[in-house]
Design an enzyme around this catalytic site. Structure first.
Site, PDB file in Angstrom:
ATOM      1  N   ARG A 109      40.476  37.681  19.692  1.00  0.00           N
ATOM      2  CA  ARG A 109      39.385  36.948  20.782  1.00  0.00           C
ATOM      3  C   ARG A 109      40.016  35.722  21.194  1.00  0.00           C
ATOM      4  O   ARG A 109      39.471  35.261  22.201  1.00  0.00           O
ATOM      5  CB  ARG A 109      38.174  37.127  19.817  1.00  0.00           C
ATOM      6  CG  ARG A 109      37.097  36.594  20.536  1.00  0.00           C
ATOM      7  CD  ARG A 109      36.003  36.781  20.283  1.00  0.00           C
ATOM      8  NE  ARG A 109      35.679  37.062  18.675  1.00  0.00           N
ATOM      9  CZ  ARG A 109      35.458  36.026  17.890  1.00  0.00           C
ATOM     10  NH1 ARG A 109      35.533  34.659  18.315  1.00  0.00           N
ATOM     11  NH2 ARG A 109      35.267  36.030  16.463  1.00  0.00           N
ATOM     12  N   TYR A 118      27.922  38.673  46.106  1.00  0.00           N
ATOM     13  CA  TYR A 118      27.703  40.215  45.402  1.00  0.00           C
ATOM     14  C   TYR A 118      26.573  39.910  44.678  1.00  0.00           C
ATOM     15  O   TYR A 118      26.021  38.990  43.738  1.00  0.00           O
ATOM     16  CB  TYR A 118      28.908  40.100  44.137  1.00  0.00           C
ATOM     17  CG  TYR A 118      28.909  41.499  43.283  1.00  0.00           C
ATOM     18  CD1 TYR A 118      28.594  42.678  43.945  1.00  0.00           C
ATOM     19  CD2 TYR A 118      28.852  41.286  41.890  1.00  0.00           C
ATOM     20  CE1 TYR A 118      28.795  43.789  43.179  1.00  0.00           C
ATOM     21  CE2 TYR A 118      28.937  42.490  41.091  1.00  0.00           C
ATOM     22  CZ  TYR A 118      28.666  43.842  42.028  1.00  0.00           C
ATOM     23  OH  TYR A 118      28.515  44.937  41.176  1.00  0.00           O
ATOM     24  N   ASP A 172      34.615  32.817  44.462  1.00  0.00           N
ATOM     25  CA  ASP A 172      34.763  34.190  44.150  1.00  0.00           C
ATOM     26  C   ASP A 172      35.723  34.536  44.974  1.00  0.00           C
ATOM     27  O   ASP A 172      35.512  34.817  46.281  1.00  0.00           O
ATOM     28  CB  ASP A 172      33.658  35.032  44.066  1.00  0.00           C
ATOM     29  CG  ASP A 172      33.887  36.328  43.589  1.00  0.00           C
ATOM     30  OD1 ASP A 172      34.665  36.716  43.674  1.00  0.00           O
ATOM     31  OD2 ASP A 172      32.811  37.086  42.867  1.00  0.00           O
ATOM     32  N   LYS A 224      39.186  45.099  41.120  1.00  0.00           N
ATOM     33  CA  LYS A 224      39.161  45.398  42.564  1.00  0.00           C
ATOM     34  C   LYS A 224      40.731  45.259  43.134  1.00  0.00           C
ATOM     35  O   LYS A 224      41.452  46.288  42.323  1.00  0.00           O
ATOM     36  CB  LYS A 224      38.476  44.356  43.471  1.00  0.00           C
ATOM     37  CG  LYS A 224      37.112  44.424  42.803  1.00  0.00           C
ATOM     38  CD  LYS A 224      36.168  45.731  43.030  1.00  0.00           C
ATOM     39  CE  LYS A 224      34.793  45.586  42.561  1.00  0.00           C
ATOM     40  NZ  LYS A 224      34.279  44.927  41.429  1.00  0.00           N
TER      41      LYS A 224
HETATM   42  N1  PLP Z   1      32.498  39.731  42.519  1.00  0.00           N
HETATM   43  C1  PLP Z   1      32.644  40.463  43.522  1.00  0.00           C
HETATM   44  C2  PLP Z   1      33.016  39.951  44.853  1.00  0.00           C
HETATM   45  C3  PLP Z   1      32.215  41.887  43.460  1.00  0.00           C
HETATM   46  O1  PLP Z   1      32.522  42.649  44.335  1.00  0.00           O
HETATM   47  C4  PLP Z   1      32.322  42.146  41.785  1.00  0.00           C
HETATM   48  C5  PLP Z   1      32.044  43.710  41.539  1.00  0.00           C
HETATM   49  O2  PLP Z   1      31.755  44.420  42.727  1.00  0.00           O
HETATM   50  C6  PLP Z   1      32.026  41.504  40.944  1.00  0.00           C
HETATM   51  C7  PLP Z   1      32.413  39.942  41.236  1.00  0.00           C
HETATM   52  C8  PLP Z   1      31.845  41.768  39.539  1.00  0.00           C
HETATM   53  O3  PLP Z   1      32.930  42.721  39.077  1.00  0.00           O
HETATM   54  P1  PLP Z   1      32.983  43.500  37.759  1.00  0.00           P
HETATM   55  O4  PLP Z   1      32.541  44.851  38.419  1.00  0.00           O
HETATM   56  O5  PLP Z   1      34.444  43.710  37.631  1.00  0.00           O
HETATM   57  O6  PLP Z   1      32.313  42.798  36.782  1.00  0.00           O
END
Ligand code: PLP
Length: 392
Positions: free
Chosen positions: A55, A109, A182, A207
């Site tokens: 961890r 998101y 992000d 992704k």
């Molecule tokens: N940020 C973006 C732009 C996303 O498209 C997503 C998920 O689709 C996330 C964060 C969250 O990621 P995770 O599904 O790996 O938790």
């Protein structure tokens, strides 16, 4: 007398020391690391770096973190159990607490918005959502609210709006905010926000970084000081990435340029094909996109991600028929896989928003989002056009 079978069964085959160096890094699932007690004391006391407990840190996860930091061009990277865990960690490390305001780009998101409103909101955090593409709106909100943190995406989801990241970061810093970007849709290949001064860069590595749809993982990249805060907090929140997922994402990273550049080029071809077919297409490299000029400035390479969003101009029943008719493109959530995917934002990524909130951003009942994979773009386009005809 030798040791009993109970003892030998536990320890047999362990402790092998390799003389040769493996070409591919291994997956080390060990939750603990044995060491001399003085060394363990130094590691746990933070005087030297090393491994004691998974961890806190582990070699397989650390190898991925080094690789992401390398691609981001500077700073350090920390891996998390998911992209959402990474978003949460970044907000926490920004020092967001009761009484603070956070400013979110309105089209991030959906779950990131809901994390802010439904998890941080009840803890006393005030959430302001706004169109940060418009810098004058951003400036006045920053001055009015003095937010602790600002969060936006390099390329927004699903309408692919482009914030002027460097300018917004400057404005946010002038008002004392910590800037969180992000970078999931752009990847470090198209944007390196730490380079223009952003404080933390977030990836859903689920992704493009992983790329194969088989590992859920998140990353936050930051400079040394914030990385230390992130590390300390991650030890306590326990949102650490597992070694198997880290290994998969690290393997995926090795082909990121091969996959992603091809996907970006194919996306452009698919976007053009859909527009020529008379559909309303959201893709920043098309002159019809509201941020086309900014796309040319921010992405001079002529690549602007591999997502293409389209308004079918149809109601939900027709959209569902269209999704059922797709054969090559999978009706599935997520983006960034080698497989082409189609998502219905009103049902999936943005279902937690009200119809009005979705319309405010520009997501209609007919909006669908394609994540273009590495297949032949002609085949992808043909599948979409055939499904459109069959569902009319
Ligand atoms: N940020 C973006 C732009 C996303 O498209 C997503 C998920 O689709 C996330 C964060 C969250 O990621 P995770 O599904 O790996 O938790």
């Amino acid at each position: 007398m030798g040791q009993s079978i109970f003892t030998r069964a536990v320890h047999a085959g362990e402790g092998q020391r390799l003389v040769e160096t493996p070409t591919v890094g291994g997956i080390l699932p060990s939750t603990t690391y044995q060491s001399d007690p003085d060394r363990m004391d130094d590691i746990l006391g933070g005087r030297i770096s090393g491994y004691t407990y998974q961890r806190h840190a582990s070699p397989t996860v650390h190898a991925l973190e080094l690789a992401v930091a390398e691609l981001e061009g500077q700073g350090e990277a920390l891996a998390y159990a998911s992209g959402m865990a990474a978003v949460h960690a970044a907000l926490l490390a920004a020092g967001v607490r009761s009484g603070d305001t956070i400013l979110l780009a309105q089209d991030i998101y959906g779950a990131s918005t809901t994390l802010a409103t439904d998890v941080l909101g009840p803890l006393g955090v005030h959430v302001v959502r706004a169109d940060l593409v418009d810098l004058s709106t951003a400036r006045s909100l920053l001055l009015a609210h003095r937010p602790r943190a600002v969060l936006f995406e390099t390329i927004s989801n699903p309408l692919l709006r482009l914030v002027d990241g460097p300018a917004l970061t400057r404005l946010a810093h002038e008002s004392g905010a910590t800037v969180l970007v992000d970078n999931t849709f752009a990847t470090p290949l198209l944007a390196q926000p730490l380079g223009y001064g952003a404080d933390m860069v977030i990836h859903s590595a689920t992704k493009y970084l992983g790329g194969h749809g088989d590992a859920t993982l998140g990353v936050v990249a930051a400079g040394e000081e914030l990385a230390a805060v992130l590390h300390r907090q991650r030890k306590l929140t326990g949102a650490t990435a597992g070694p198997f997922e880290a290994w998969l994402v690290h393997r995926g990273l090795k082909t990121l340029p091969l996959r992603f550049f091809r996907q970006c080029d194919s996306a452009r071809q698919v976007a053009l094909g859909l527009e020529q077919h008379g559909l309303r297409v959201h893709f920043p490299l098309l002159p019809s996109h509201p941020d086309h000029a900014r796309a040319r400035e921010l992405f001079p390479s002529g690549r602007c991600g591999a997502v293409v969003t389209c308004d079918l101009g149809a109601e939900e029943a027709r959209v569902r028929r269209f999704l059922r008719e797709l054969r090559l493109v999978a009706c599935a959530t997520s983006v960034g896989d080698i497989y082409s995917l189609c998502l219905y934002p009103a049902m999936a990524s943005h279902r937690s928003l009200t119809v009005e909130q979705r319309l405010e951003i520009g997501i209609t009942e007919g909006t669908v989002r394609f994540s273009v994979g590495i297949e032949d773009p002609d085949d992808i386009l043909a599948d979409i056009l055939r499904a459109l005809a069959a569902s009319a």
